[in-house]
Design an enzyme around this catalytic site. Structure first.
Site, PDB file in Angstrom:
ATOM      1  N   ASP A  74      19.555 -54.322  36.289  1.00  0.00           N
ATOM      2  CA  ASP A  74      20.967 -54.321  35.907  1.00  0.00           C
ATOM      3  C   ASP A  74      21.806 -53.309  36.660  1.00  0.00           C
ATOM      4  O   ASP A  74      22.938 -53.018  36.255  1.00  0.00           O
ATOM      5  CB  ASP A  74      21.092 -54.061  34.410  1.00  0.00           C
ATOM      6  CG  ASP A  74      20.494 -52.719  33.995  1.00  0.00           C
ATOM      7  OD1 ASP A  74      19.718 -52.140  34.777  1.00  0.00           O
ATOM      8  OD2 ASP A  74      20.795 -52.247  32.884  1.00  0.00           O
ATOM      9  N   GLU A  75      21.317 -52.803  37.777  1.00  0.00           N
ATOM     10  CA  GLU A  75      22.016 -51.702  38.431  1.00  0.00           C
ATOM     11  C   GLU A  75      21.751 -51.737  39.931  1.00  0.00           C
ATOM     12  O   GLU A  75      20.627 -51.980  40.370  1.00  0.00           O
ATOM     13  CB  GLU A  75      21.509 -50.386  37.831  1.00  0.00           C
ATOM     14  CG  GLU A  75      22.239 -49.158  38.214  1.00  0.00           C
ATOM     15  CD  GLU A  75      21.672 -47.944  37.493  1.00  0.00           C
ATOM     16  OE1 GLU A  75      22.239 -46.851  37.692  1.00  0.00           O
ATOM     17  OE2 GLU A  75      20.676 -48.061  36.748  1.00  0.00           O
ATOM     18  N   ASP A  80      26.863 -51.426  37.327  1.00  0.00           N
ATOM     19  CA  ASP A  80      25.945 -51.287  36.197  1.00  0.00           C
ATOM     20  C   ASP A  80      26.335 -52.305  35.137  1.00  0.00           C
ATOM     21  O   ASP A  80      27.434 -52.239  34.576  1.00  0.00           O
ATOM     22  CB  ASP A  80      26.044 -49.861  35.642  1.00  0.00           C
ATOM     23  CG  ASP A  80      24.960 -49.554  34.622  1.00  0.00           C
ATOM     24  OD1 ASP A  80      24.093 -50.409  34.396  1.00  0.00           O
ATOM     25  OD2 ASP A  80      24.992 -48.447  34.058  1.00  0.00           O
TER      26      ASP A  80
END
Length: 458
Positions: free
Chosen positions: A105-106, A11
């Site tokens: 983003d993950e 993350d």
């Protein structure tokens, strides 16, 4: 269940805000808020410096300004976020063929498919440390928090334990020891409404939940929710890491810490999501005919509503208008904990000017006037010569070079001339119609300008 810690969850920390701080040296170490900057705007991401003042995602920009008035409020630059995300995902895919992106983003990574000599704790920790170093290198200094465990659930919980820039490995057999002291809200799907029901039953921690029978949880929460909660309370999660497949739909959704009750805020969130869906459609060269909204109410009832149009579209204004209209027919007085927008019925062509207008001829529902894409130049009308100077957008001046918009109004635009490579730069105020000042976009490998969210894909 796996008997090794082979699922990794990565993350990126405060992703949008971190990219802005990376590219704007004068903002490093200072509060930064990315999202809608207008009166009805919504926070997308807040830097850790802003979070110290209570600013968080999905908060209204008005409230964020009252809590942290000295923060830099930026409308965002999706092209920069997309580029950084692609760099990170490339690093992950070089490690394992099984990478499941959850958002820009993950992502989950299956280390069991990575060809490692073994999956001992020291080995996977070394892999994670190398990944975090590579992410920082390829992105110019962005940090990531990583968790590794025997399941997706445990890996996700672990990645949240040492933010920012942390690494936590949960050894096999240690899952319940980790979970038991934690509040029940650590379990996915346990929001405010479920938390309150459990509290009334005297259940506060995962340890409390663990001793409750499945039958009792089903009576309390319903079959699906009760069964799922019982499994996760015992750290049982066998979901595989699923790599990307052929796209059948494009969607964006968000779950909120506090139930939403303000209809204007919900409309603003749907508008933002619609614009992100439109950007993803254009990036893939796709358009769709069916717009669907997903609404999860305070009592965990999930409702979907759809509307189908005659021809495929990738227009954010069209998707937004349909999504907000679908919301109007739903009773949300008890509160909403999840909202989502999706487009399906995909095709690789669009019907131009479906409603006789371009995106920029129509004001979006909810007046979310500075969403992540609001920095794109205006294209309303063939003779348009002015630009929308949104806070944070990239610009270039014929004499002073590249910089970014600090603010604008009353015919003046204020620009700070700096880039990630220059260090903090000077601030200058210019006429908003100065012909020497133009929006800046990076070039793609073929030499064309990379489009931002408002620029139509034809």
């Amino acid at each position: 269940m796996r008997n090794v810690a082979s699922v990794l969850h990565l993350d990126l920390d405060a992703f949008f805000a971190a990219v802005e701080q990376r590219d704007k040296p004068s903002l490093r170490g200072k509060p930064v808020v990315v999202g809608g900057v207008g009166g009805r705007g919504v926070v997308s991401t807040a830097s850790y410096e802003a979070r110290k003042y209570g600013v968080r995602s999905a908060m209204s920009t008005r409230e964020a300004r009252s809590r942290c008035p000295h923060a830099a409020f930026l409308s965002g630059r999706f092209h920069a976020y997309r580029t950084a995300s692609e760099q990170v995902m490339a690093v992950l895919r070089a490690t394992s063929p099984l990478v499941e992106p959850l958002s820009l983003d993950e992502a989950f990574v299956d280390l069991a498919a990575a060809g490692l000599p073994d999956l001992e704790v020291d080995t996977v920790r070394h892999v994670a440390e190398r990944l975090r170093a590579q992410v920082a290198e390829v992105t110019g200094g962005l940090t990531a928090s990583v968790g590794i465990g025997s399941s997706k659930f445990i890996a996700k919980v672990a990645s949240d334990l040492d933010k920012p820039d942390g690494l936590v490995v949960v050894p096999p057999g240690g899952e319940l020891d980790l979970l038991r002291p934690m509040h029940v809200s650590v379990i996915p799907g346990v929001g405010p409404a479920t938390t309150e029901r459990l509290r009334r039953a005297g259940i506060h921690t995962v340890a409390d939940l663990e001793v409750i029978s499945e039958d009792e949880l089903v009576r309390m929460l319903g079959a699906a929710h009760g069964h799922g909660l019982h499994l996760l309370a015992h750290a049982e999660d066998d979901r595989p890491v699923v790599p990307e497949r052929e796209t059948k739909s494009v969607s964006v959704e968000g779950t909120y810490d506090t139930d939403l009750t303000d209809r204007r805020l919900m409309a603003a969130l749907l508008t933002r999501q619609a614009r992100r869906v439109a950007e993803r459609l254009r990036a893939s060269g796709l358009a769709g005919r069916t717009v669907t909204i997903k609404v999860r109410l305070h009592d965990f009832t999930t409702i979907s509503r759809s509307s189908t149009i005659g021809s495929p579209t990738d227009a954010a204004s069209t998707i937004s208008r349909l999504a907000v209209a679908l919301l109007q027919d739903l009773d949300t007085t008890g509160g909403v904990r999840l909202l989502g927008v999706g487009v399906s019925g995909l095709a690789d062509w669009i019907q131009e000017d479906l409603f006789g207008t371009t995106e920029d001829d129509v004001e979006p529902e909810g007046d979310l006037d500075a969403d992540l894409d609001a920095g794109a130049p205006s294209t309303a009308g063939a003779k348009a010569t002015t630009h929308t100077w949104a806070p944070g957008m990239d610009v270039e001046h014929a004499e002073m070079g590249r910089g970014w918009v600090w603010g604008s109004g009353r015919g003046v635009v204020t620009v700070r001339f700096e880039t990630a490579a220059t260090g903090p730069g000077p601030v200058r105020s210019l006429k908003a119609d100065d012909p020497a000042l133009q929006p800046w976009r990076p070039e793609s490998p073929d030499g064309s300008t990379v489009p931002d969210m408002h620029e139509r894909h034809r």
